[in-house]
Design a protein around this motif. Structure first.
Motif, short mmCIF file in Angstrom:
data_model
loop_
_atom_site.label_atom_id
_atom_site.label_comp_id
_atom_site.label_asym_id
_atom_site.label_seq_id
_atom_site.Cartn_x
_atom_site.Cartn_y
_atom_site.Cartn_z
N PRO A 100 0.81 -1.22 0.00
CA PRO A 100 0.00 0.00 0.00
C PRO A 100 0.84 1.28 0.00
CG PRO A 100 -0.99 -1.60 1.47
CD PRO A 100 0.35 -2.16 1.03
N ALA A 101 2.00 1.26 0.66
CA ALA A 101 2.88 2.43 0.66
C ALA A 101 3.43 2.69 -0.74
CB ALA A 101 4.02 2.26 1.67
N PHE A 102 3.86 1.65 -1.43
CA PHE A 102 4.36 1.81 -2.80
C PHE A 102 3.23 2.32 -3.70
CE2 PHE A 102 8.08 -0.58 -1.57
CZ PHE A 102 9.06 -0.14 -2.43
N ALA A 103 2.06 1.72 -3.58
CA ALA A 103 0.93 2.14 -4.43
C ALA A 103 0.57 3.59 -4.16
CB ALA A 103 -0.27 1.22 -4.17
N ALA A 104 0.55 4.00 -2.90
CA ALA A 104 0.24 5.39 -2.57
C ALA A 104 1.31 6.33 -3.11
CB ALA A 104 0.09 5.55 -1.06
N ALA A 105 2.58 5.95 -2.97
CA ALA A 105 3.67 6.80 -3.45
C ALA A 105 3.62 6.98 -4.96
CB ALA A 105 5.02 6.20 -3.04
N LEU A 106 3.11 5.98 -5.65
CA LEU A 106 3.03 6.03 -7.11
C LEU A 106 1.68 6.52 -7.62
CD1 LEU A 106 4.85 2.66 -7.85
CD2 LEU A 106 5.77 4.98 -8.18
N GLY A 107 0.73 6.71 -6.71
CA GLY A 107 -0.61 7.14 -7.12
C GLY A 107 -1.37 6.06 -7.86
N LEU A 108 -1.13 4.79 -7.52
CA LEU A 108 -1.81 3.68 -8.18
C LEU A 108 -3.19 3.46 -7.57
CD1 LEU A 108 1.15 1.11 -8.30
CD2 LEU A 108 0.46 2.75 -10.06
N ALA A 109 -4.18 3.25 -8.41
CA ALA A 109 -5.56 3.04 -7.95
C ALA A 109 -5.83 1.55 -7.78
CB ALA A 109 -6.52 3.64 -8.96
N GLY A 110 -6.89 1.26 -7.06
CA GLY A 110 -7.34 -0.12 -6.90
C GLY A 110 -6.60 -0.85 -5.79
N ASP A 111 -6.68 -2.16 -5.83
CA ASP A 111 -6.03 -3.01 -4.84
C ASP A 111 -4.52 -2.81 -4.93
OD1 ASP A 111 -4.48 -5.65 -4.30
OD2 ASP A 111 -6.37 -5.91 -3.22
N PRO A 112 -3.88 -2.35 -3.85
CA PRO A 112 -2.45 -2.03 -3.94
C PRO A 112 -1.57 -3.24 -4.25
CG PRO A 112 -3.22 -1.87 -1.66
CD PRO A 112 -4.42 -2.08 -2.53
N TYR A 113 -1.95 -4.42 -3.80
CA TYR A 113 -1.15 -5.61 -4.06
C TYR A 113 -1.19 -5.96 -5.55
CZ TYR A 113 -1.00 -5.91 0.96
OH TYR A 113 -0.79 -5.62 2.28
N GLN A 114 -2.38 -5.90 -6.13
CA GLN A 114 -2.50 -6.17 -7.57
C GLN A 114 -1.87 -5.06 -8.40
OE1 GLN A 114 -6.68 -6.87 -8.29
NE2 GLN A 114 -6.67 -8.84 -7.25
N ALA A 115 -2.04 -3.81 -7.96
CA ALA A 115 -1.50 -2.68 -8.71
C ALA A 115 0.02 -2.72 -8.76
CB ALA A 115 -1.98 -1.36 -8.09
N VAL A 116 0.67 -3.03 -7.64
CA VAL A 116 2.14 -3.13 -7.62
C VAL A 116 2.59 -4.32 -8.46
CG1 VAL A 116 4.16 -3.55 -6.16
CG2 VAL A 116 2.43 -1.89 -5.44
N LEU A 117 1.91 -5.44 -8.33
CA LEU A 117 2.28 -6.64 -9.08
C LEU A 117 2.14 -6.41 -10.59
CD1 LEU A 117 3.33 -9.50 -8.71
CD2 LEU A 117 0.95 -10.28 -8.68
N ALA A 118 1.16 -5.62 -11.01
CA ALA A 118 0.96 -5.35 -12.43
C ALA A 118 2.16 -4.63 -13.04
CB ALA A 118 -0.31 -4.52 -12.64
N LEU A 119 2.96 -3.97 -12.21
CA LEU A 119 4.13 -3.24 -12.71
C LEU A 119 5.27 -4.17 -13.13
CD1 LEU A 119 4.26 -0.34 -10.09
CD2 LEU A 119 3.21 -0.32 -12.38
N GLU A 120 5.24 -5.42 -12.71
CA GLU A 120 6.37 -6.31 -13.00
C GLU A 120 6.58 -6.55 -14.48
OE1 GLU A 120 6.21 -10.41 -11.58
OE2 GLU A 120 4.12 -10.57 -12.16
#
Length: 173
Positions: free
Chosen positions: A138-158
């Motif tokens: 959630p901290a990474f997602a917030a820092a990047l301004g990613l919407a939705g579920d933070p776990y899925q949003a960060v994983l989508a970046l891979e």
């Protein structure tokens, strides 16, 4: 005085050597440089035989303070164990899939790439969000301004290359 560096704790507890048969990989906030006072050391393992993994973990760490072990139900039924030692809490995660395919490792790799690209300013932003109470993803997602579920949003970046990640980090900065 504080607790030792996570690498020293791993060595003092002989965690990686004791789990060598399970291809152990250290993940989470300590190797990312984002550990807080309450952070633990996550060790992800390839455990195709959960009973064998559980037995090895019990034999190696069952006598440690705060030892607990459980197994999730469904899917490939990962085994998780927690214990304290050398000033840290350790969390061992044994799953039937190879470490490189485990969600925890995949998140870790993306986060490590983002920190490398974003440098100290981005790391400070993520750390501040963690200090405000957010978990890692959630901290990474917030820092990047990613919407939705933070776990899925960060994983989508891979799936993105470093140039695309750099654009996302710059846009968020």
């Amino acid at each position: 005085m504080g607790r030792p560096d996570y690498r020293d704790a791993l060595t003092r507890m002989d965690v990686l050597a004791r789990l060598a048969a399970f291809d152990p990989h250290v993940a989470g906030t300590p190797p990312l440089g984002l550990a807080l006072a309450g952070s633990d050391i996550d060790v992800l393992c390839h455990a195709p035989d959960p009973d064998c993994f559980a037995s090895a973990v019990w034999q190696a760490f069952g006598g440690c303070q705060g030892f607990a072990m459980w197994q999730w139900q469904g899917g490939d039924r990962p085994v998780i164990a927690r214990f304290e030692g050398a000033g840290w809490i350790f969390e061992l995660f044994g799953q039937a899939r190879p470490v490189a395919a485990q969600l925890g490792w995949r998140h870790f790799v993306v986060e490590r790439r983002l920190l490398s690209i974003g440098g100290a300013p981005f790391a400070r932003t993520v750390r501040a969000l963690r200090e405000d109470g957010l978990k890692t993803e959630p901290a990474f997602a917030a820092a990047l301004g990613l919407a939705g579920d933070p776990y899925q949003a960060v994983l989508a970046l891979e799936r993105l290359d470093d140039r695309a990640l750099a654009r996302i980090v710059a846009r968020a900065g």
